[in-house]
Design a protein around this motif. Structure first.
Motif, short mmCIF file in Angstrom:
data_model
loop_
_atom_site.label_atom_id
_atom_site.label_comp_id
_atom_site.label_asym_id
_atom_site.label_seq_id
_atom_site.Cartn_x
_atom_site.Cartn_y
_atom_site.Cartn_z
N TYR A 104 7.99 2.76 -12.43
CA TYR A 104 6.85 3.62 -12.09
C TYR A 104 7.23 4.70 -11.09
O TYR A 104 6.69 5.81 -11.12
CB TYR A 104 5.68 2.77 -11.57
N ARG A 105 8.18 4.40 -10.22
CA ARG A 105 8.67 5.42 -9.30
C ARG A 105 9.29 6.59 -10.08
O ARG A 105 9.01 7.76 -9.81
CB ARG A 105 9.69 4.81 -8.34
N VAL A 106 10.10 6.24 -11.08
CA VAL A 106 10.74 7.27 -11.90
C VAL A 106 9.69 8.01 -12.74
O VAL A 106 9.73 9.24 -12.88
CB VAL A 106 11.82 6.65 -12.80
N MET A 110 8.96 12.06 -12.80
CA MET A 110 9.14 12.84 -14.02
C MET A 110 7.83 13.45 -14.52
O MET A 110 7.76 14.64 -14.84
CB MET A 110 9.76 11.97 -15.10
N GLU A 111 6.79 12.63 -14.62
CA GLU A 111 5.54 13.11 -15.20
C GLU A 111 4.84 14.11 -14.28
O GLU A 111 4.42 15.18 -14.72
CB GLU A 111 4.63 11.94 -15.53
N CYS A 112 4.72 13.76 -13.02
CA CYS A 112 4.08 14.69 -12.09
C CYS A 112 4.93 15.94 -11.91
O CYS A 112 4.40 17.06 -11.79
CB CYS A 112 3.83 14.01 -10.74
N ALA A 219 -1.10 11.39 -10.88
CA ALA A 219 -0.52 10.58 -9.82
C ALA A 219 -1.41 9.37 -9.51
O ALA A 219 -0.92 8.24 -9.34
CB ALA A 219 -0.31 11.42 -8.56
N SER A 220 -2.71 9.59 -9.47
CA SER A 220 -3.66 8.50 -9.22
C SER A 220 -3.64 7.49 -10.37
O SER A 220 -3.65 6.27 -10.16
CB SER A 220 -5.06 9.07 -9.05
N TYR A 221 -3.60 8.01 -11.57
CA TYR A 221 -3.52 7.19 -12.79
C TYR A 221 -2.31 6.27 -12.75
O TYR A 221 -2.40 5.06 -12.97
CB TYR A 221 -3.45 8.17 -13.95
N LEU A 222 -1.14 6.83 -12.45
CA LEU A 222 0.10 6.05 -12.45
C LEU A 222 0.10 5.00 -11.34
O LEU A 222 0.59 3.89 -11.53
CB LEU A 222 1.30 6.97 -12.32
N GLU A 223 -0.46 5.35 -10.19
CA GLU A 223 -0.52 4.38 -9.11
C GLU A 223 -1.44 3.21 -9.46
O GLU A 223 -1.11 2.04 -9.23
CB GLU A 223 -0.99 5.06 -7.82
#
Length: 240
Positions: A104-106, A110-112, A219-223
């Motif tokens: 998830y860090r990666v 990448m996505e953001c 970013a909120s979604y991924l967290e």
């Protein structure tokens, strides 16, 4: 049916699928092509985490040489999809919770980063939209594995906005590794359906041209996804 018999039946079915893939190799089979096939089959769940890949069985199913298969195994081990255990063989890797957190860090980088690097709108969002629509259709028909695939494609399409083949290749490996996590989980609906609305929201914000807001939502979604999945996965792998 005993667990051993079930495993043998599953292995036979998976090897039969590989025999069907033999035609994809063409006359000039290479380790890279073999790795592509095995990577896709692992991502699709034909070989779940912890599965031993028999060298003789796999090379026979694909009709390739032992050296070609070993090189393909080496490539997938480098990608962290397989692991070689001394005197035991090659296995589909079981991801740890720490691995999941790093994935998830990666993904966030990448996505953001892809969204942050967007220039002036309009953006080429056809692939993003197609993934959103595919996910919504899958949910309507309760096709939860298709929903999982559509969600993966949504995130691949987000990274593809960067226009970088290297980023696309890296993201493919990261998401294939993430799929090893989902193959351990029992309920794909639980981990994908709640994010359909958020996928649609991010698409609509990107269509409006507001990349900074799309990055914030992503970013909120991924967290939120990381926290939900890591907690559930930790319980699953610990057997509690």
């Amino acid at each position: 049916m005993t667990n051993g018999a079930e495993r043998r039946l599953t292995e036979a079915s998976s090897l039969a699928e590989l025999e069907g893939d033999r035609a994809l190799l063409g006359r000039t089979s290479t380790a890279e092509r073999v790795a592509d096939i095995l990577r896709d089959r692992i991502a699709e769940g034909f070989f779940p985490p912890g599965t031993r890949l028999s060298e003789d069985s796999v090379k026979g199913a694909l009709g390739v040489s032992r050296n070609t298969l070993r090189e393909a195994f080496r490539l997938l081990t480098h990608e962290r999809l397989l692991v070689h255990e001394l005197n035991r063989g090659v296995f589909v890797r079981v991801v740890t919770v720490d691995d999941l957190i790093d994935i998830y860090r990666v993904r966030t980088l990448m996505e953001c980063g892809a969204v942050r690097g967007l220039g002036e709108p309009p953006y080429p969002l056809e692939a993003v939209e197609a993934a959103v629509v595919a996910g919504e259709r899958a949910a309507q028909t309760a096709a939860w594995q298709d929903l999982s695939t559509a969600n993966i494609r949504f995130h691949q399409a987000i990274v593809a906005l960067a226009g970088s083949p290297r980023a696309d290749e890296l993201m493919r490996g990261v998401l294939a590794e993430l799929r090893l996590v989902f193959h351990v989980m029992a309920d794909p609906r639980r981990f994908h359906a709640p994010y359909l609305v958020r996928n649609r929201q991010i698409l609509e914000v990107l269509e409006s041209g507001d990349a900074p807001e799309a990055e914030r939502l992503l970013a909120s979604y991924l967290e939120d996804s990381r926290l939900q999945l890591a907690g559930a996965y930790a319980q699953r792998v610990s057997g509690s």
